[in-house]
Design an enzyme around this catalytic site. Structure first.
Site, PDB file in Angstrom:
ATOM      1  N   LYS A  97       0.846  -1.201   0.000  1.00  0.00           N
ATOM      2  CA  LYS A  97       0.000   0.000   0.000  1.00  0.00           C
ATOM      3  C   LYS A  97       0.879   1.249   0.000  1.00  0.00           C
ATOM      4  O   LYS A  97       2.072   1.168   0.327  1.00  0.00           O
ATOM      5  CB  LYS A  97      -0.887  -0.016   1.244  1.00  0.00           C
ATOM      6  CG  LYS A  97      -0.094  -0.027   2.544  1.00  0.00           C
ATOM      7  CD  LYS A  97      -0.964  -0.300   3.743  1.00  0.00           C
ATOM      8  CE  LYS A  97      -0.140  -0.327   5.009  1.00  0.00           C
ATOM      9  NZ  LYS A  97      -0.830  -0.946   6.129  1.00  0.00           N
TER      10      LYS A  97
ATOM     11  N   MET B 110      10.663  25.276   0.179  1.00  0.00           N
ATOM     12  CA  MET B 110       9.816  24.317  -0.529  1.00  0.00           C
ATOM     13  C   MET B 110      10.651  23.322  -1.344  1.00  0.00           C
ATOM     14  O   MET B 110      10.426  22.116  -1.310  1.00  0.00           O
ATOM     15  CB  MET B 110       8.859  25.059  -1.464  1.00  0.00           C
ATOM     16  CG  MET B 110       7.804  24.169  -2.072  1.00  0.00           C
ATOM     17  SD  MET B 110       6.763  25.017  -3.265  1.00  0.00           S
ATOM     18  CE  MET B 110       5.790  26.070  -2.226  1.00  0.00           C
TER      19      MET B 110
ATOM     20  N   TYR C 224      14.326  32.231   4.792  1.00  0.00           N
ATOM     21  CA  TYR C 224      13.091  32.946   5.125  1.00  0.00           C
ATOM     22  C   TYR C 224      13.086  33.391   6.589  1.00  0.00           C
ATOM     23  O   TYR C 224      13.555  32.656   7.463  1.00  0.00           O
ATOM     24  CB  TYR C 224      11.891  32.022   4.917  1.00  0.00           C
ATOM     25  CG  TYR C 224      11.525  31.847   3.470  1.00  0.00           C
ATOM     26  CD1 TYR C 224      11.114  32.941   2.705  1.00  0.00           C
ATOM     27  CD2 TYR C 224      11.590  30.594   2.879  1.00  0.00           C
ATOM     28  CE1 TYR C 224      10.768  32.778   1.374  1.00  0.00           C
ATOM     29  CE2 TYR C 224      11.246  30.419   1.555  1.00  0.00           C
ATOM     30  CZ  TYR C 224      10.837  31.514   0.809  1.00  0.00           C
ATOM     31  OH  TYR C 224      10.499  31.343  -0.498  1.00  0.00           O
TER      32      TYR C 224
ATOM     33  N   ARG D 270     -10.614   0.549  14.060  1.00  0.00           N
ATOM     34  CA  ARG D 270     -10.494   1.359  12.852  1.00  0.00           C
ATOM     35  C   ARG D 270     -11.554   0.814  11.892  1.00  0.00           C
ATOM     36  O   ARG D 270     -12.653   1.304  11.834  1.00  0.00           O
ATOM     37  CB  ARG D 270      -9.063   1.230  12.291  1.00  0.00           C
ATOM     38  CG  ARG D 270      -8.786   2.094  11.099  1.00  0.00           C
ATOM     39  CD  ARG D 270      -7.290   2.070  10.731  1.00  0.00           C
ATOM     40  NE  ARG D 270      -6.805   0.730  10.378  1.00  0.00           N
ATOM     41  CZ  ARG D 270      -5.542   0.481  10.041  1.00  0.00           C
ATOM     42  NH1 ARG D 270      -4.653   1.449  10.020  1.00  0.00           N
ATOM     43  NH2 ARG D 270      -5.178  -0.742   9.728  1.00  0.00           N
TER      44      ARG D 270
END
Ligand SMILES: *Cc1c(COP(=O)(O)O)cnc(C)c1O
Length: 818
Positions: free
Chosen positions: A488, A762, A713, A585
């Site tokens: 997964k 980023m 930043y 769950r």
């Protein structure tokens, strides 16, 4: 004259207990894996018993055309009427005897190499350095074990004038056996690090064991830095040649200086200063280069000659790399040495790729000592047939000469340049392309045309490590327990079909994905294993059935929804039931089992393949009582379901950590997730597992800053005493979270650790590299087997699962196989 070995000959040699079949069958090569087989008529399949019993693969080997078998299990003796069987006490011992016999036959000088690190690199480089004078037999790849060494020695033939073999040991007592097989005349000890210390009580033990390889050599090349005075006593009568960067030695290194991508080294030798230039600048290559330098000098080469040759060393890569190519192609880039046994391995890897129907091989002329071109290309043609290649592009005058041997779509070029000139007119799309060429053909020029441009930030996935981790867990399973591999979330961030192909090849029983679209992607890539979908949304039911995916039904709504969807379906459809034993769950609560059973009994459209539950704290001792409770409840519930249903299904509850911590809970199947990728909180320091993923990026710029300046930043970074920073190409959009900023995160450059400075941006972030020589373009390791994902997880207070799955899809994955 080539000596011919027949089965009869081997039976006598091995003092076999029994022989049946044709005594005059000729044996040329030894095979231990039923999959990569060259020239099967003349191969002897050795049924070794390691993790799996090799006898189980006899049928497979027979189907691949092998007719000669070396076995120890009488039950297989004479299994096929038209095959030949040699029965011995112990196949490993027999293999070693065959190697000893070969060694005795050819009295050539042999260099043996051992150490913790660098064996393969030193071996391959010595091969490059000495090929001018010698015809060299050497270990394929890193064949250095109790089995790899005999297989290597068996290759020696009458054309060889020198052998170079590596030897590795994992526990006390093994080296003596290897020394007896190799009988080296020259010994080289490489770096002794901490690798593989497990089977030894102390590092001195480990060293003494390694030195046993060299007892009967004439010459021993080593660094006193690694042996603390031991050899003087241990190797009496052996001529020694030492090198060192720190103490007096025959080759005393004085000065090591990087110059662009090279390294200049000067040393004191024989009363004079000598120098050399290595075409590398990483630490391991420099050390291994020095070892080769010492070896050349010890062998009597003049310093000038040594320098000239060292300068031309080429980086050895022992890997196959799988990358994305142009027009939806997959490219397998092979930089193994270009001989036929490495071709067999590469073709095997090509063969397990299911994502495209078409498979193309681009192959240069190969070289094989002691074999005529005719015989060589006939073998190649037969391999290509066996591995179901659809198209061959042959490059080079020799392969072109034998064009008529190949019965598939072919095209031939005389040179790499001719292929490149013709490239615009060629068609490559939706196919898997193996690019395999001898070094002088410079096939990297071809790979460059075919592969998508890689970004500077890549995650490398080691498929051998993945397979090794799978083998590790298989060895921990009780007899008959099946394996469901959890793939997964893009296989925990590692990949889709690339991972599934390997798992399918290594015969896991089931795959599990979270959502239908993940399963569909695997089916479209040719994965045929059963696939369980854990969150089957009603909108995906149609696709689930179309692609033969098996849903997990976890409550009555989804159960009834899928049942009514199947109304017109003819056959019972495979489904899985999830029971909630404490996770809360998904899954049927114990109180709902009555209702479930009532519906299930009339639901004749369902075939319950498995019933399972999930442990909430199998990795932590503090929850052991609760885990036991969950397991007990699960057994009670499944027994009840089985009784009512009237047929058996697979029961499973164990995830990775439970496999070793609760062996009794392995039941019929285990679900391995994070363990495949190298982490298991149930194992101290993940012992027994290998690192699968390495995340790398590069330095884009170096800046020197004054004490008054700030970084990034919000002006949050500063160097109060001034200094230098390196900007590297990874940021939070790549999955390197902002939490790693301000010194929390670390990265490695040339083996040294550097802290982040300022905030993570980023697409980039900055490292404080004050006082260290770091250059634009240098490789930066974000995580590997030294700076691990577990370390990163600790730094930002999360778990390895999250670090792995966070790495964004824009970070390109490269898969490699050694
Ligand atoms: C993800 C998952 C696993 C695998 O867990 P690991 O701890 O990674 O081995 C097993 N079972 C279920 C239901 C899961 O969702």
């Amino acid at each position: 004259m080539e000596l011919i070995h027949t089965m009869k000959h081997l039976a006598v040699l091995l003092n076999a207990k029994s022989f049946i079949g044709n005594p005059s069958a000729v044996i040329e090569n030894l095979v231990i894996d039923s999959r990569s087989i060259i020239n099967p008529e003349c191969a002897l399949f050795c049924a070794l018993s390691a993790q799996r019993d090799g006898h189980e693969y006899i049928k497979d080997a027979f189907d691949h055309g092998i007719r000669n078998f070396l076995i120890s299990d009488e039950n297989y003796f004479g299994l096929y009427a038209d095959a030949n069987f040699l029965l011995v006490e112990n196949v490993t011992v027999a293999l070693q005897s065959l190697a000893k016999y070969k060694r005795e036959l050819y009295a050539i000088p042999i260099i043996a190499i051992t150490g913790s690190n660098g064996k393969t690199m030193v071996k391959e480089w010595l091969y490059q350095l000495l090929a001018h004078e010698y015809n060299i037999a050497r270990s394929p790849r890193s064949y250095n074990s109790q089995i790899g060494v005999p297989l290597s020695l068996w290759q020696i033939n009458e054309e060889h004038t020198l052998g170079i073999f590596e030897a590795g040991v994992s526990k006390n007592g093994e080296m003596h056996a290897l020394a007896e097989i190799i009988r080296p005349t020259i010994g080289i000890l490489t770096n002794i690090g901490e690798a593989h210390a497990e089977g030894f009580s102390t590092s001195k033990d480990k060293l003494l064991e390694k030195l046993k390889l060299f007892v009967d050599t004439e010459l021993f090349i080593y660094s006193p830095d690694y042996i603390h005075g031991i050899p003087e006593k241990e190797l009496p009568g052996v001529r020694k040649f030492s090198w060192s960067t720190t103490q007096n030695a025959d080759l005393k290194i004085m000065f090591i200086e990087p110059i662009e991508q090279q390294t200049y080294i000067s040393a004191f030798y024989n009363g004079a200063t000598i120098e050399c230039l290595l075409p590398f600048r990483d630490k391991a290559s420099i050390e291994n280069g020095i070892i080769c330098w010492a070896a050349l000098l010890a062998l009597g080469y003049a310093p000038d000659t040594a320098d000239l040759r060292l300068e031309k060393l080429s980086r050895i890569s022992m890997r196959l790399e799988l990358k994305n190519g142009i027009n939806q192609c997959s490219i397998i880039d092979d930089s193994y040495s270009a001989d036929i046994s490495s071709l067999a391995i590469a073709l095997d890897f090509l063969n397990i790729q299911n994502q495209h129907l078409k498979k193309t091989l681009i192959l240069s002329d190969l070289q094989e000592t002691g074999k005529s071109n005719e015989a060589l290309y006939e073998e190649i043609a037969s391999l290509i047939r066996q591995k179901q290649v659809n198209r061959l592009i042959g490059i080079g005058p020799n392969i072109s000469d034998f064009a008529s041997l190949f019965e598939l779509e072919t095209k031939f070029y005389n040179s790499t340049q001719a292929f490149i000139d013709d490239f615009p007119g060629q068609h490559f799309a939706n196919e898997t392309i193996l690019v395999k060429g001898a070094r002088k053909f410079e096939f990297e020029r071809i790979s460059k045309l075919l592969a998508q441009k890689l970004h500077d930030t890549v995650m490398e996935i080691n498929l051998n490590a993945l397979a090794s981790n799978l083998r590790f867990y298989k060895s921990k399973l009780n007899a008959g327990v099946r394996v469901m591999a959890m793939v997964k979330a893009f296989s925990y961030g590692s990949g889709s079909f690339e991972i599934a192909n390997v798992l399918q090849y290594h015969k896991v029983d089931y795959l599990a994905v979270a959502f239908a679209d993940e399963g569909i992607a695997l089916r479209k890539a040719g994965i045929t294993l059963p696939i369980m979908v854990m969150s089957p949304e009603p909108s995906a039911f149609e696709a689930i059935v179309k692609y033969k995916l098996e849903p997990e039904l976890y409550n009555l709504d989804i159960f009834k929804g899928f049942l009514s969807f199947l109304e017109d379906h003819e056959h019972a459809y495979p489904v899985h039931l999830k029971i909630d034993t404490g996770m809360h769950r998904l899954g049927f609560e114990e109180t709902e089992i009555g209702d479930l059973l009532t519906t299930l009994k009339v639901a004749d459209k369902f075939k319950v393949m498995s019933v399972f539950s999930h442990l909430v704290g199998s990795d932590e001792q503090q929850h052991d009582t609760f885990s036991e409770y969950q397991i007990d409840r699960f057994l009670v519930i499944t027994e009840r379901i089985e009784e009512e249903l009237g047929y058996k299904f697979i029961k499973h509850i164990a995830n990775t950590a439970a496999i070793t911590r609760f062996p009794a809970a392995q039941l019929d199947m285990v679900r391995i997730g994070i363990g495949l990728y190298g982490f298991d909180a149930g194992l101290p320091n993940n012992k027994g597992l290998q690192t699968v993923a390495v995340l790398k990026t590069t330095v884009t710029q170096i800046k020197h800053l004054k004490s008054t300046e700030t970084i990034g930043y919000g002006r949050r970074g500063a160097l109060p005493d001034g200094g230098s920073i390196a900007t590297v190409k990874i940021g939070y959009a790549d999955g390197y979270r902002r939490d790693f900023g301000h010194g929390v995160g670390k990265m490695l450059i040339h083996g040294k650790m550097f802290s982040t400075i300022g905030s993570i941006c980023m697409d980039m972030c900055m490292l404080d590299v004050t006082g260290v020589d770091v250059e634009n373009g240098d490789e930066v390791i974000v995580f590997n087997d030294f700076l691990t994902i577990a370390d990163l997880a600790r730094q930002i207070h999360t778990i390895p699962y999250e670090i792995l799955t966070n790495i964004s899809q824009r970070v390109k994955r490269i898969y490699f196989y050694e």
